[in-house]
Design an enzyme around this catalytic site. Structure first.
Site, short mmCIF file in Angstrom:
data_model
loop_
_atom_site.label_atom_id
_atom_site.label_comp_id
_atom_site.label_asym_id
_atom_site.label_seq_id
_atom_site.Cartn_x
_atom_site.Cartn_y
_atom_site.Cartn_z
N TYR A 1 15.41 30.68 10.89
CA TYR A 1 14.13 31.53 11.15
C TYR A 1 14.44 31.14 13.09
O TYR A 1 14.20 30.57 13.77
CB TYR A 1 12.93 30.98 10.86
CG TYR A 1 12.97 31.06 9.30
CD1 TYR A 1 12.64 32.38 8.75
CD2 TYR A 1 13.04 30.19 8.29
CE1 TYR A 1 12.88 32.65 7.47
CE2 TYR A 1 12.66 29.87 7.06
CZ TYR A 1 12.27 32.05 6.65
OH TYR A 1 12.00 31.66 5.51
N LYS B 1 1.01 -1.40 0.35
CA LYS B 1 -0.07 -0.10 -0.24
C LYS B 1 1.10 1.00 0.19
O LYS B 1 2.43 1.15 -0.14
CB LYS B 1 -1.15 -0.20 1.72
CG LYS B 1 -0.03 -0.11 2.60
CD LYS B 1 -1.55 -0.26 3.84
CE LYS B 1 -0.63 -0.01 4.84
NZ LYS B 1 -1.29 -0.04 5.90
#
Length: 379
Positions: free
Chosen positions: A260, A41
């Protein structure tokens, strides 16, 4: 010889199909008298079903599990005589996918049972799987519903499951009491379907031992090299190695900051490698280095591997870029254009996942489309 597009890529994956098939063979051997399925899957856990499926088929796998009928239809030409099970089951409107591609629906509810029965009345016999919920409380008929269905005189003769399955909740914790409780509940259900194959064990369930193996096991993450059991050494081979290119190497003076929010702070003169990978590539923001408040899972972030050493990630992972502290590597050894390993041969994917408060499954299935891929090995 590596292909030119792989050598030029900003970030890249090396996928070892030999390790993949070795892992499947190891889980098949651990399954004892049971046969092991291959779980494919989510595009073979993000690694590419078009490559993984033929390799596992050549290694001997003949039972395959995918999430939905669309995945099953894509898989069918890759495993010509394999049995393909569809975990999401059948719904009105997609019946043709099952019949035209010889897909086996997993019956998860009364509603899906009704859809399947109606399809049988129109199209004739077709195999199915009966999913019994033994404790997950996610999908499946109750044990009581499954037993009642087995003895219902109104049940059509054409309804004949080829497999009874359930799913373990805590197989990664061998001592958890739910394992034994689910095993007992599963025996109650399978006793009503004498002669029908049964499947309970996922990857962790295979390691629980022969009581959990029944006729078919369903190893998933272990085949792809991930951890199946908590707090024990992982015996599986790494299958995928992720690397990213260093764009720049820069010096930061003691007392300086980077990234940041000035989230990386340096108490010594440091060298920082700026690397072309970020959360857009599935390298999650939550694996960021120290000082990032969103991460609560571990006191430090992820590590990379470069020139024989682990190097820590620092600052915030951004969309396309990440920073690694390479101060402890010899001066001049780290150059723009070098590749740093994010996980794989030297850094376990589960260690990176833990740094971000997640699991290896999510890391694998989040790998972005910007990675160049190179497949090695085979069955």
């Amino acid at each position: 010889m590596l292909p030119p597009e792989f050598l030029a890529a900003s970030n890249r994956l090396t996928i070892d199909l030999g390790a993949l098939t070795d892992n499947w063979r190891a889980m098949n051997a651990r399954s004892g008298k049971a046969r092991a399925a291959a779980v494919l899957k989510a595009d073979a856990y993000g690694l590419g079903i078009d490559q993984a499926a033929p390799a596992l088929y050549a290694a001997g796998a003949r039972d395959f599990f995918v999430a939905n009928a669309e995945e099953g239809a894509d898989l069918r030409p890759l495993v010509p005589d394999g049995r393909i099970y569809i975990l999401a089951g059948m719904w009105p409107g997609n019946e043709a996918l099952f019949f035209d591609n010889d897909l086996v629906p997993v019956i998860n509810s009364d509603e899906q049972l009704a859809v399947f029965m109606a399809a049988l009345s129109e199209r004739g016999d077709h195999p199915c799987v009966l999913h019994v919920d033994t404790g997950m409380n996610r999908l499946g008929l109750t044990v009581e519903q499954a037993v009642a269905l087995a003895t219902d005189p109104a049940r059509p003769a054409s309804f004949s499951p080829v497999l009874i399955m359930s799913h373990l909740v805590c197989a990664d914790d061998p001592e958890h009491r739910l394992n034994g409780l689910q095993l007992r509940r599963f025996h109650e259900a399978t006793a009503a379907y004498e002669g029908v194959d049964a499947s309970l064990a996922n990857s962790g369930g295979v390691f629980l031992g022969s009581d959990y193996h029944f006729d078919l096991t369903r190893p998933g993450i272990a085949v792809y090299g991930g951890e199946a059991v908590n707090d024990v050494p992982n015996p599986m081979k790494p299958v995928v190695t992720a690397e990213a290119r260093i764009i720049q190497v820069r010096d930061v003076a003691a007392g300086g900051t980077a990234s940041y929010g000035a989230s990386a702070r340096f108490d010594r003169d440091s060298r920082i490698a700026t690397v072309a990978v970020g959360y857009a590539d599935g390298y999650h923001r939550s694996v960021s280095g120290g000082g990032v408040t969103l991460r609560q899972a571990t006191p430090s972030g992820a590590f990379g591997f470069l020139h024989g050493r682990k190097v820590p990630h620092v600052g915030r992972v951004t969309m396309d870029l990440s920073l690694f502290d390479v101060t402890d590597l010899p001066t001049g050894t780290v150059r723009p254009g070098d590749y740093i390993e994010l996980f794989g041969r030297h850094i376990a994917i589960d260690d990176v996942a833990r740094a971000g408060g997640t699991i290896g499954y999510e890391m694998l299935t989040s790998l972005g489309h910007r990675y160049a891929r190179h497949y090695v090995g085979g069955a």
